[in-house]
Scaffold this motif. Structure first.
Motif, PDB file in Angstrom:
ATOM      1  N   LEU A 124     -14.145 -19.341  25.966  1.00  0.00           N
ATOM      2  CA  LEU A 124     -14.491 -18.504  27.114  1.00  0.00           C
ATOM      3  C   LEU A 124     -13.326 -18.435  28.108  1.00  0.00           C
ATOM      4  O   LEU A 124     -13.051 -17.370  28.675  1.00  0.00           O
ATOM      5  N   ILE A 154     -22.207 -11.373  25.412  1.00  0.00           N
ATOM      6  CA  ILE A 154     -22.885 -12.446  24.663  1.00  0.00           C
ATOM      7  C   ILE A 154     -23.010 -13.695  25.540  1.00  0.00           C
ATOM      8  O   ILE A 154     -24.061 -14.343  25.572  1.00  0.00           O
ATOM      9  N   ILE A 188     -10.929 -15.895  26.769  1.00  0.00           N
ATOM     10  CA  ILE A 188     -11.494 -14.549  26.945  1.00  0.00           C
ATOM     11  C   ILE A 188     -11.307 -14.098  28.394  1.00  0.00           C
ATOM     12  O   ILE A 188     -10.905 -12.959  28.655  1.00  0.00           O
ATOM     13  N   PHE A 214     -13.639  -6.257  22.083  1.00  0.00           N
ATOM     14  CA  PHE A 214     -14.123  -7.560  21.633  1.00  0.00           C
ATOM     15  C   PHE A 214     -14.328  -8.489  22.825  1.00  0.00           C
ATOM     16  O   PHE A 214     -15.324  -9.213  22.895  1.00  0.00           O
ATOM     17  N   THR A 258     -17.886 -10.042  23.852  1.00  0.00           N
ATOM     18  CA  THR A 258     -18.000 -11.499  23.952  1.00  0.00           C
ATOM     19  C   THR A 258     -18.545 -11.910  25.313  1.00  0.00           C
ATOM     20  O   THR A 258     -19.403 -12.796  25.405  1.00  0.00           O
TER      21      THR A 258
END
Length: 133
Positions: free
Chosen positions: A59, A85, A62, A78, A82
């Protein structure tokens, strides 16, 4: 609050969470007050804590990509998927923490709810920004 601020807050929170999980692995914090009080032995604790640290590091990467702090080696589509999610996971984890066996872990519902809200801010504010959608 802007997206960059939300990302910085999330990164600092994730650092604290990773340090918390390392403290459990090092047995500074007893594992029986975490994971809903369901861990039965050291082997389970090592698996769950290692997985948690890896997920939190993922994370972090990201968020670093989303905030353009590092080169985007993953597509922004993506990255956004993510993050959505993680919003869902943090929402579910908030519910799980509310119903945890230990009061200590029940307080983590505030942390997971805050995380979900911050990621929503990051996703919402990022829509109109060049390179963040």
């Amino acid at each position: 609050m802007n997206s960059k601020t939300a990302i910085k807050i999330m990164l600092w929170m994730l650092l604290a969470i990773i340090l918390f999980h390392l403290s459990i692995i090092l047995k500074v914090i007893p594992y029986d007050i975490t994971w809903g009080g369901r861990l039965k032995n050291d082997a389970e604790m090592y698996v769950f804590e290692t997985a948690s640290i890896l997920i939190n590091l993922f994370l972090c990467f990201i968020l670093l990509i989303k905030g353009q702090y590092i080169r985007a080696f993953l597509s922004l589509k993506f990255v956004n998927i993510t993050l959505w999610i993680f919003v869902i996971l943090f929402g579910l984890n908030t519910i799980g923490n509310v119903f945890a066996k230990t009061n200590f872990e029940k307080y983590f519902a505030l942390l997971t709810l805050t995380s979900a809200i911050l990621i929503l801010i990051i996703l919402r504010k990022g829509k109109g920004q060049k390179g963040n959608s």
